[in-house]
Design an enzyme around this catalytic site. Structure first.
Site, short mmCIF file in Angstrom:
data_model
loop_
_atom_site.label_atom_id
_atom_site.label_comp_id
_atom_site.label_asym_id
_atom_site.label_seq_id
_atom_site.Cartn_x
_atom_site.Cartn_y
_atom_site.Cartn_z
N CYS A 6 0.80 -1.23 0.00
CA CYS A 6 0.00 0.00 0.00
C CYS A 6 0.83 1.27 0.00
O CYS A 6 0.28 2.36 -0.16
CB CYS A 6 -0.98 0.00 1.17
SG CYS A 6 -2.20 -1.34 1.05
N HIS A 63 -2.71 7.20 2.56
CA HIS A 63 -3.27 5.91 2.17
C HIS A 63 -4.58 5.71 2.92
O HIS A 63 -4.65 5.90 4.14
CB HIS A 63 -2.28 4.80 2.50
CG HIS A 63 -2.87 3.42 2.43
ND1 HIS A 63 -3.63 2.99 1.36
CD2 HIS A 63 -2.82 2.38 3.31
CE1 HIS A 63 -4.02 1.75 1.58
NE2 HIS A 63 -3.54 1.36 2.75
N ASN A 112 -10.47 0.70 1.08
CA ASN A 112 -9.02 0.66 0.95
C ASN A 112 -8.70 0.04 -0.41
O ASN A 112 -8.93 -1.15 -0.63
CB ASN A 112 -8.44 -0.19 2.09
CG ASN A 112 -6.94 -0.33 2.05
OD1 ASN A 112 -6.30 -0.12 1.02
ND2 ASN A 112 -6.36 -0.73 3.18
#
Length: 345
Positions: free
Chosen positions: A113, A254, A284
């Site tokens: 990520c 993020h 996400n």
């Protein structure tokens, strides 16, 4: 040495919307529980016919169209993903083919990520070292819906599919990328993993039966890692850049978990900054989450010329990446360019 910055943004989010009730049933939780634990209400799911390269190419096209830049003018394509089309070849090579970016060197980066931030740092250095002005496409794209165990409430409720992209290129002095920071804590690599499918644990009947190809995460360990490492990494970057914490106007993190971000936000000590969050609608999206959020904010007109924007990723490895940029208008992409607003979502 050319000054390099973001000259355009793009994103692609699949049409299929998956609400909390659908994922809650399989995970043995409720819609209310998911919202309370994560702040997420829905996410997008890729069409069965699409692979990561398809999403990545659509996001990249949106960025190219916004800047009015031809695919043939792109020198590099750096794709961040932890859900590639295949173990090999690099998914970026397929994206190059789909775009017709025949002059671009293309390769993948996997920092999970944090991948988009890592990829941007690499692409910026490639362009700064070039003999002449050029462009680089940096893309974050992931299809996590293909690697989730939908009975695992720690992971099934979090993730969505999507892709985001930026076009890096020449910008005026005092604009563009000012500083970058990349950090890895390999001793904590076990916190996030897909155990099977590589050379350590090749695919076989047993790994399939045991579900070892699914994404696994130690949620509490990840939360502690972010709290322990993200604030210090950002403060160190700002100090190196000579930028006060009160001078940051936008923070694009993020989009891991809204509750976790809310907990760490006070420790970042960015009193003049707006934290941009889109996870309520999109969840996400892995390496795509920073560029998707950046694109949405940019197309809404939320970044003013010259404002400081701080982007941060954190994820498997364990990794943290951050970039400080001074926003440059997309008008600097090329004289006389045409701007096309692509629909997000």
């Amino acid at each position: 040495m050319p000054q390099v910055g973001i000259v355009a943004t793009g994103s692609y989010l699949p049409d299929t919307v998956v609400g909390n009730e659908e994922v809650a049933r399989g995970a043995g939780v409720t819609d209310e529980w998911i919202v309370r634990k994560t702040g997420i209400r829905e996410r997008r799911r890729a069409d069965d016919r699409d692979a990561t390269s398809d999403l990545a190419a659509r996001a990249a096209r949106a960025a190219l169209e916004q800047a009015g830049v031809s695919p043939e003018d792109v020198a590099y394509i750096v794709l961040a993903t932890s859900t590639p089309d295949h173990p090999q070849p690099a998914t970026a090579s397929i994206v190059q083919h789909l775009l017709g970016a025949v002059n671009a060197a293309a390769f993948d980066i996997n920092a999970v990520c944090s991948g988009f931030v890592y990829a941007t740092a690499v692409a910026e250095r490639l362009l700064r070292g070039a003999a002449s002005d050029g462009y680089a496409l940096v893309i974050g794209a992931d299809i996590y819906s293909r690697i989730l165990d939908y009975s695992d409430r720690k992971t099934a409720i979090l993730f969505g599919d999507g892709a985001g992209a930026v076009l890096l290129g020449p910008v005026p002095q005092a604009r563009g990328i000012q500083e970058t920071s990349l950090l890895t804590r390999g001793d904590q690599y076990r916190l996030i993993s897909v155990p099977a499918g590589g050379s350590r644990m090749p695919a076989n009947d047993r790994t399939l039966r045991d579900g070892a190809h699914f994404f696994r995460m130690d949620g509490r360990g990840v939360r502690s890692f972010v709290q322990d490492n993200l604030p210090g990494a950002l403060h160190e970057l700002l100090e190196r850049a000579g930028v006060g914490r009160d001078q940051v106007r936008h923070f694009v993190p993020h989009q891991a978990n809204g509750v976790m971000l809310g907990e760490v936000w006070p420790r970042l000590d960015l009193p003049g900054a707006t934290m941009h969050l889109e996870l309520e609608r999109y969840g996400n999206t892995g390496s795509a989450s920073v560029p998707i959020t950046l694109d949405i904010a940019h197309r809404r007109g939320e970044f003013a010329e010259g404002e400081t924007v701080l982007m941060a990723g954190f994820g498997g490895g364990m990794t943290v990446g951050a970039i400080l940029t001074r926003w440059a208008s997309t008008a600097f992409a090329r004289p006389g360019t045409r701007h096309v607003a692509a629909t997000v979502g």
